[in-house]
Design a protein around this motif. Structure first.
Motif, PDB file in Angstrom:
ATOM      1  N   ASN A  70       0.816  -1.217   0.000  1.00 29.44           N
ATOM      2  CA  ASN A  70       0.000   0.000   0.000  1.00 29.44           C
ATOM      3  C   ASN A  70       0.848   1.265   0.000  1.00 29.44           C
ATOM      4  O   ASN A  70       0.492   2.257  -0.666  1.00 29.44           O
ATOM      5  CB  ASN A  70      -0.945  -0.009   1.210  1.00 29.44           C
ATOM      6  N   ILE A  71       1.957   1.247   0.738  1.00 23.06           N
ATOM      7  CA  ILE A  71       2.856   2.423   0.745  1.00 23.06           C
ATOM      8  C   ILE A  71       3.492   2.603  -0.621  1.00 23.06           C
ATOM      9  O   ILE A  71       3.597   3.728  -1.137  1.00 23.06           O
ATOM     10  CB  ILE A  71       3.933   2.261   1.838  1.00 23.06           C
ATOM     11  N   SER A  72       3.900   1.485  -1.234  1.00 18.64           N
ATOM     12  CA  SER A  72       4.495   1.545  -2.579  1.00 18.64           C
ATOM     13  C   SER A  72       3.482   2.075  -3.592  1.00 18.64           C
ATOM     14  O   SER A  72       3.822   2.924  -4.444  1.00 18.64           O
ATOM     15  CB  SER A  72       4.986   0.168  -3.009  1.00 18.64           C
ATOM     16  N   LEU A  73       2.249   1.588  -3.494  1.00 19.40           N
ATOM     17  CA  LEU A  73       1.196   2.042  -4.406  1.00 19.40           C
ATOM     18  C   LEU A  73       0.947   3.541  -4.240  1.00 19.40           C
ATOM     19  O   LEU A  73       0.800   4.275  -5.235  1.00 19.40           O
ATOM     20  CB  LEU A  73      -0.093   1.260  -4.136  1.00 19.40           C
ATOM     21  N   SER A  74       0.911   4.005  -3.002  1.00 16.90           N
ATOM     22  CA  SER A  74       0.680   5.432  -2.739  1.00 16.90           C
ATOM     23  C   SER A  74       1.822   6.282  -3.287  1.00 16.90           C
ATOM     24  O   SER A  74       1.586   7.335  -3.894  1.00 16.90           O
ATOM     25  CB  SER A  74       0.538   5.640  -1.228  1.00 16.90           C
ATOM     26  N   SER A  75       3.055   5.810  -3.110  1.00 17.73           N
ATOM     27  CA  SER A  75       4.220   6.582  -3.579  1.00 17.73           C
ATOM     28  C   SER A  75       4.260   6.652  -5.093  1.00 17.73           C
ATOM     29  O   SER A  75       4.428   7.734  -5.688  1.00 17.73           O
ATOM     30  CB  SER A  75       5.509   5.936  -3.051  1.00 17.73           C
ATOM     31  N   ILE A  76       4.095   5.498  -5.760  1.00 15.91           N
ATOM     32  CA  ILE A  76       4.123   5.463  -7.225  1.00 15.91           C
ATOM     33  C   ILE A  76       2.951   6.251  -7.801  1.00 15.91           C
ATOM     34  O   ILE A  76       3.083   6.973  -8.797  1.00 15.91           O
ATOM     35  CB  ILE A  76       4.110   4.009  -7.719  1.00 15.91           C
ATOM     36  N   GLY A  77       1.774   6.114  -7.159  1.00 14.60           N
ATOM     37  CA  GLY A  77       0.615   6.850  -7.616  1.00 14.60           C
ATOM     38  C   GLY A  77       0.808   8.347  -7.518  1.00 14.60           C
ATOM     39  O   GLY A  77       0.386   9.104  -8.408  1.00 14.60           O
ATOM     40  N   THR A  78       1.452   8.811  -6.457  1.00 16.36           N
ATOM     41  CA  THR A  78       1.705  10.251  -6.287  1.00 16.36           C
ATOM     42  C   THR A  78       2.624  10.762  -7.397  1.00 16.36           C
ATOM     43  O   THR A  78       2.367  11.824  -8.006  1.00 16.36           O
ATOM     44  CB  THR A  78       2.347  10.505  -4.912  1.00 16.36           C
ATOM     45  N   VAL A  79       3.713  10.020  -7.677  1.00 13.64           N
ATOM     46  CA  VAL A  79       4.629  10.404  -8.755  1.00 13.64           C
ATOM     47  C   VAL A  79       3.887  10.447 -10.099  1.00 13.64           C
ATOM     48  O   VAL A  79       4.048  11.385 -10.904  1.00 13.64           O
ATOM     49  CB  VAL A  79       5.821   9.423  -8.829  1.00 13.64           C
ATOM     50  N   PHE A  80       3.063   9.436 -10.336  1.00 12.28           N
ATOM     51  CA  PHE A  80       2.333   9.337 -11.607  1.00 12.28           C
ATOM     52  C   PHE A  80       1.376  10.525 -11.797  1.00 12.28           C
ATOM     53  O   PHE A  80       1.363  11.166 -12.861  1.00 12.28           O
ATOM     54  CB  PHE A  80       1.553   8.017 -11.626  1.00 12.28           C
ATOM     55  N   PHE A  81       0.597  10.847 -10.786  1.00 15.06           N
ATOM     56  CA  PHE A  81      -0.412  11.901 -10.928  1.00 15.06           C
ATOM     57  C   PHE A  81       0.215  13.299 -10.919  1.00 15.06           C
ATOM     58  O   PHE A  81      -0.294  14.215 -11.585  1.00 15.06           O
ATOM     59  CB  PHE A  81      -1.473  11.771  -9.825  1.00 15.06           C
ATOM     60  N   ILE A 100      -9.501   3.375  -4.733  1.00 16.35           N
ATOM     61  CA  ILE A 100      -9.138   2.090  -5.362  1.00 16.35           C
ATOM     62  C   ILE A 100      -8.745   1.049  -4.309  1.00 16.35           C
ATOM     63  O   ILE A 100      -9.194  -0.098  -4.338  1.00 16.35           O
ATOM     64  CB  ILE A 100      -7.997   2.298  -6.383  1.00 16.35           C
ATOM     65  N   VAL A 101      -7.884   1.472  -3.354  1.00 17.66           N
ATOM     66  CA  VAL A 101      -7.440   0.544  -2.315  1.00 17.66           C
ATOM     67  C   VAL A 101      -8.620   0.113  -1.432  1.00 17.66           C
ATOM     68  O   VAL A 101      -8.752  -1.067  -1.070  1.00 17.66           O
ATOM     69  CB  VAL A 101      -6.329   1.184  -1.450  1.00 17.66           C
ATOM     70  N   LEU A 102      -9.487   1.089  -1.109  1.00 15.89           N
ATOM     71  CA  LEU A 102     -10.620   0.783  -0.242  1.00 15.89           C
ATOM     72  C   LEU A 102     -11.559  -0.234  -0.884  1.00 15.89           C
ATOM     73  O   LEU A 102     -11.983  -1.210  -0.245  1.00 15.89           O
ATOM     74  CB  LEU A 102     -11.380   2.070   0.089  1.00 15.89           C
ATOM     75  N   ILE A 103     -11.877  -0.012  -2.171  1.00 12.76           N
ATOM     76  CA  ILE A 103     -12.843  -0.890  -2.842  1.00 12.76           C
ATOM     77  C   ILE A 103     -12.210  -2.201  -3.284  1.00 12.76           C
ATOM     78  O   ILE A 103     -12.691  -3.298  -2.962  1.00 12.76           O
ATOM     79  CB  ILE A 103     -13.484  -0.174  -4.052  1.00 12.76           C
ATOM     80  N   PHE A 104     -11.101  -2.091  -4.047  1.00 17.83           N
ATOM     81  CA  PHE A 104     -10.526  -3.287  -4.672  1.00 17.83           C
ATOM     82  C   PHE A 104      -9.423  -3.950  -3.832  1.00 17.83           C
ATOM     83  O   PHE A 104      -9.091  -5.112  -4.081  1.00 17.83           O
ATOM     84  CB  PHE A 104      -9.966  -2.926  -6.056  1.00 17.83           C
ATOM     85  N   GLY A 105      -8.873  -3.215  -2.874  1.00 15.19           N
ATOM     86  CA  GLY A 105      -7.813  -3.791  -2.064  1.00 15.19           C
ATOM     87  C   GLY A 105      -8.256  -4.213  -0.676  1.00 15.19           C
ATOM     88  O   GLY A 105      -7.532  -4.941   0.007  1.00 15.19           O
ATOM     89  N   GLU A 106      -9.441  -3.782  -0.240  1.00 12.40           N
ATOM     90  CA  GLU A 106      -9.911  -4.108   1.103  1.00 12.40           C
ATOM     91  C   GLU A 106     -11.303  -4.732   1.116  1.00 12.40           C
ATOM     92  O   GLU A 106     -11.464  -5.910   1.427  1.00 12.40           O
ATOM     93  CB  GLU A 106      -9.896  -2.834   1.988  1.00 12.40           C
ATOM     94  N   VAL A 107     -12.331  -3.936   0.780  1.00  9.83           N
ATOM     95  CA  VAL A 107     -13.720  -4.365   0.964  1.00  9.83           C
ATOM     96  C   VAL A 107     -14.064  -5.592   0.129  1.00  9.83           C
ATOM     97  O   VAL A 107     -14.533  -6.612   0.667  1.00  9.83           O
ATOM     98  CB  VAL A 107     -14.691  -3.211   0.660  1.00  9.83           C
ATOM     99  N   CYS A 108     -13.854  -5.523  -1.165  1.00  4.00           N
ATOM    100  CA  CYS A 108     -14.247  -6.635  -2.051  1.00  4.00           C
ATOM    101  C   CYS A 108     -13.498  -7.936  -1.738  1.00  4.00           C
ATOM    102  O   CYS A 108     -14.126  -8.981  -1.567  1.00  4.00           O
ATOM    103  CB  CYS A 108     -14.045  -6.238  -3.514  1.00  4.00           C
TER     104      CYS A 108
END
Length: 418
Positions: A70-81, A100-108
């Motif tokens: 999740n930290i890696s996703l947040s870091s890469i996502g920040t650079v990308f956007f 995205i993390v809430l729906i596809f990475g946690e709840v579902c």
């Protein structure tokens, strides 16, 4: 910036986040008994069961892996956007990645794993074992940290599952449909079995069928005939001096009544105290190949007796044979009016009439006497909660039958018009 590569990497990280979240839920929700059954045919199921037995290490690996992803996703996502949206990129990244993390990475994934925990645990086991091995150095550091914190905070290891928790688990399994009501009752009886004592299930001395050691063969034959029991106690002088137990098959031979003296056919009795746990008593009876134990009071006199059948009935319920007389504990004799047999247990009485009674007595007869605070007589009466009780039959200074009127319970906010 290689945009497609960034999108692929972020998608893979979301999938890994979903995997860790689902694995956490699966291993925390699985049924080990069901997994053991699956393990008889599946090597992966056996691996999943082995991993679940070291749950602290497993959950540590899952949480570490999930946080890294999740930290890696947040870091890469920040650079990308930020690359695509400049100053607004950080805000957009926070909103999009969180959703995205809430729906596809946690709840579902957690919802799916919750519905099929054993299946997902079996699927996940080989993968998470690799992660656990890779993260073992970090896990070791966390285990040291946990031990240190536990000592600082004086955290004690969790105790074993209590009897109440076991019964609650059985009730939950019954509600799920895994056990039917009969199976549930049997399991609950087995859980509570070791708590019962001889005094909880004994037949009181005044109800014991026995005969004196110097009784004639005709008197003994009549005692067997009238009692319908296969075993009778033998006493010398009085019921407080039990000297033996006679089995019907030893008294009657192929040619009729035995010609031997009754002392030669009776067996030595087993004596126990009222506090004897019935699981221990069962083993004692089995060891001595006996079916009857005499319960002694504090003065060494006869308090009552417990049979093998009494003990087994605590597990499987009432055992009837063709000679047993069906006795109704209660019967309706009018609107909200009942006749109740006072041999009924207090627990059964509370269940039937939906009341709570705090008493150390076992039978309803004892509780009624306790409430009256005197030797009961026909006509004595008292009220308890919404019940009105009146003694209608006694025998040997004890209550044998009462009449009960169930009164309506007024609601707290209900007004009574005068």
């Amino acid at each position: 910036m290689n945009t497609p590569l960034y999108i692929i990497i972020m998608a893979c990280l979301v999938l890994m986040s979903a995997y860790f979240s689902a694995t956490e839920t699966a291993f925390s929700s699985l049924n080990k008994a069901r997994l053991k059954v699956m393990g008889e045919k599946s090597k992966k199921a056996r691996l999943a069961l082995k991993l679940s037995e070291n749950y602290d290490k497993l959950i540590s690996s899952i949480l570490i892996g999930n946080n890294i992803v999740n930290i890696s996703l947040s870091s890469i996502g920040t650079v990308f956007f930020i690359y695509h949206f400049d100053d607004a990129g950080a805000t957009i990244s926070t909103v999009v990645i969180t959703i995205i993390v809430l729906i596809f990475g946690e709840v579902c994934p957690k919802s799916i794993a919750k519905d099929m925990p054993e299946a997902f645990a079996v699927f996940s086991a080989p993968i998470i074992r690799v992660f656990a091995w890779v993260l073992s150095p970090i896990n070791f550091l966390f285990s040291l940290l946990k031990k240190g914190l536990s000592k600082m905070l004086k955290v004690k290891d969790s105790e074993k599952t209590s009897q109440e928790e076991l019964i609650m688990m059985v009730e939950e399994v019954t509600e799920e449909g895994t056990l039917n009501s009969e199976e549930s009752t049997l399991v609950q009886n087995a859980i509570e079995f070791s708590d019962l004592k001889a005094e909880d299930i004994l037949t009181h001395r005044i109800d014991i069928e026995a005969f004196p050691v110097d009784a004639t063969k005709e008197e003994i034959a009549e005692a067997f005939s009238q009692s319908k029991y296969s075993r009778l106690l033998v006493y010398e002088e009085n019921i407080d001096n039990i000297v033996g137990v006679v089995h019907q098959k030893d008294f009657y031979t192929g040619t009729g009544v035995t010609q031997k003296d009754i002392r030669d056919v009776m067996t030595a009795p087993i004596f126990v105290l009222p506090s004897k746990k019935i699981d221990e008593l069962l083993r004692l009876l089995q060891k001595n190949k006996s079916h009857v134990a005499v319960v002694l009071d504090e003065y060494g006199g006869t308090y009552g007796l417990v049979t093998m059948e009494d003990i087994l009935e605590e597990l499987v319920g009432d055992i009837w044979d063709e000679h047993d007389e069906v006795t109704e504990n209660y019967r309706s004799v009018g609107e909200n009016v009942y006749r109740v047999n006072c041999a009924m247990s207090v627990d059964d009485f509370c269940t039937q009439f939906e009341v709570e009674i705090e008493t150390e007595t076992i039978s309803l007869s004892g509780w009624v006497t306790e409430q009256l605070a005197k030797i009961p007589d026909v006509g004595d009466s008292f009220d308890y909660l919404n019940l009105s009780l009146r003694v209608i039959a006694t025998e040997s200074h004890r209550v044998t039958e009462v009449e009960i009127v169930v009164n309506e319970i007024l609601e707290e906010n209900e007004e009574v018009n005068v």
